[in-house]
Design an enzyme around this catalytic site. Structure first.
Site, mmCIF file in Angstrom:
data_model
loop_
_atom_site.group_PDB
_atom_site.id
_atom_site.type_symbol
_atom_site.label_atom_id
_atom_site.label_comp_id
_atom_site.label_asym_id
_atom_site.label_seq_id
_atom_site.Cartn_x
_atom_site.Cartn_y
_atom_site.Cartn_z
ATOM 1 N N PRO A 112 109.505 21.714 -26.810
ATOM 2 C CG PRO A 112 109.423 19.824 -28.180
ATOM 3 C CD PRO A 112 108.651 21.051 -27.806
ATOM 4 C CG LEU A 113 114.573 22.755 -23.443
ATOM 5 C CD1 LEU A 113 115.361 22.455 -22.179
ATOM 6 C CD2 LEU A 113 114.864 24.175 -23.918
ATOM 7 N N GLY A 114 115.699 21.950 -27.736
ATOM 8 C CA GLY A 114 116.698 21.423 -28.661
ATOM 9 C C GLY A 114 116.145 20.430 -29.662
ATOM 10 C CB ALA A 115 112.999 18.903 -30.057
ATOM 11 N N GLY A 116 114.366 21.132 -32.557
ATOM 12 C CA GLY A 116 114.106 21.636 -33.904
ATOM 13 C C GLY A 116 112.900 22.541 -33.994
ATOM 14 C CG LEU A 117 109.452 21.845 -32.484
ATOM 15 C CD1 LEU A 117 108.259 21.434 -31.631
ATOM 16 C CD2 LEU A 117 109.037 21.881 -33.961
ATOM 17 C CB SER A 119 113.094 25.399 -27.382
ATOM 18 O OG SER A 119 114.383 24.860 -27.610
ATOM 19 C CB ALA A 121 114.824 31.256 -31.526
ATOM 20 C CG ASP A 164 115.771 28.852 -35.220
ATOM 21 O OD1 ASP A 164 115.766 28.599 -36.426
ATOM 22 O OD2 ASP A 164 115.887 28.006 -34.319
#
Ligand code: PMV
Length: 327
Positions: A112-117, A119, A121, A164
């Protein structure tokens, strides 16, 4: 046509504090972004992105990177993703001495975009690898990580650590402290991730922590305390002590909360995991919304997240030892 993929990541410990030179320990997870690059006859860049969300809806975007995408879901995030692709292609052009190289780029992402995972990077790392390989050049992992960092740094206007991008390029668990990035040993970690369907604004959240640090000396001490916690966490990781890792994750979440980067939905998911018997849980990444990560070898957290208000999806993710690769 060349396709490359790179993994997303969770922060076991140390986000935000890493911006101030403290160590952080991110770990790659088994969710990847795939970028396909096809050389064009001209020097233009066209980007097509799909599956930009976890539950697989398709964002049809095809156009020049400076035009407004015609989508009715998170256009700001899609535009942001385009900025990252632009920066990745610039790095690939520079690395291959081909400033005029044009590409058709397709992005597919399970992150998911911009959710701390991580994405962005993962997209940047996979994008640099796909575009340079398409031009017949093979970069080393270290160079991909470094160029991806420079791309993120540019898009995020100077507010990015190497964590990241290095983690996505190399895979596995890593330790990042300033310029010093290296792989570390980690046991099998039973990650469970909760996603609230939203996203935080990394730039705003990083700026918020900066203001607190400037205003209150104890906020600066909190950042240093996170550094101490990370060093303790590294020892627990080396010993494979999941219970201690969980306790430290809980502690890290509390410190991040006090720095103002949690949210109601993140706190709810963290508490749902703890109540379900997880070893520990914390937000991951910039915060403000997005994802939490829990350590739970049982099914407890995953099923509890299914009933947690504000949680859109809970899922298990393995630590991914493999970094960037050509598909
Ligand atoms: O939310 P993410 O995955 O972009 O992570 C941000 C982590 C920060 O420490 C807040 C910023 C950084 O670049 O390290």
């Amino acid at each position: 046509m060349t396709t490359a993929s790179a993994p997303g990541k969770v922060y076991l410990f140390g986000e935000h504090a890493v911006v101030y030179g403290e160590p952080a320990v991110p770990s790659a997870i088994s969710r990847r972004a795939r970028v396909t690059a096809e050389r064009r006859a001209d020097s233009r860049l066209r980007v097509h992105a799909e599956d930009l969300s976890l539950d697989g809806f398709t964002v049809e975007y095809s156009g020049e990177t400076d035009s407004t995408p015609d989508v009715d879901v998170s256009p700001g995030l899609v535009r942001a993703a385009m900025g990252y692709v632009d920066a990745a292609v610039s790095q690939a052009r520079e690395a291959t001495d081909a400033p005029e190289a044009g590409f058709d780029i397709t992005i597919e992402s399970e992150i998911p975009l911009g959710a701390g995972l991580g994405s962005s990077a993962a997209v940047v790392v996979a994008g640099i690898e796909a575009a340079t390989r398409e031009l017949g050049v093979e970069l080393g992992t270290e160079e991909i990580a470094d160029r991806a960092y420079r791309a993120e740094h540019e898009v995020q206007e100077g507010q990015a650590s190497r964590a990241d991008t290095f983690c996505s390029a190399t895979g596995g668990a890593v330790r990042v402290e300033g310029e010093d990035c290296r792989a570390i040993e980690a046991p099998d970690l039973p990650f469970v991730i909760g996603f609230d369907g939203g996203a935080g604004d990394t730039g705003e959240l990083v700026a918020g922590v900066r203001e607190l640090r400037e205003r209150y000396p104890f906020a600066a001490s909190t950042v240093e305390t996170i550094g101490d916690l990370v060093r303790q966490g590294e020892r627990a990781l080396a010993e494979g002590d999941l219970e201690e890792l969980g306790t430290l994750m809980d502690f890290n979440h509390g410190l991040l909360s006090s720095l103002g980067v949690s949210s109601r939905s993140l706190d709810r998911m963290v508490w749902a995991a703890r109540d379900a018997g997880a070893h520990g849980a914390k937000l991951t990444g910039a915060g403000g919304g997005g994802c939490i990560v829990a350590l739970d070898p049982t099914d407890g957290t995953e099923s509890a997240l299914g009933f947690t208000p504000g949680c859109e999806e809970g899922f298990r993710a393995e630590l991914d030892d493999e970094g960037v690769r050509v598909e």
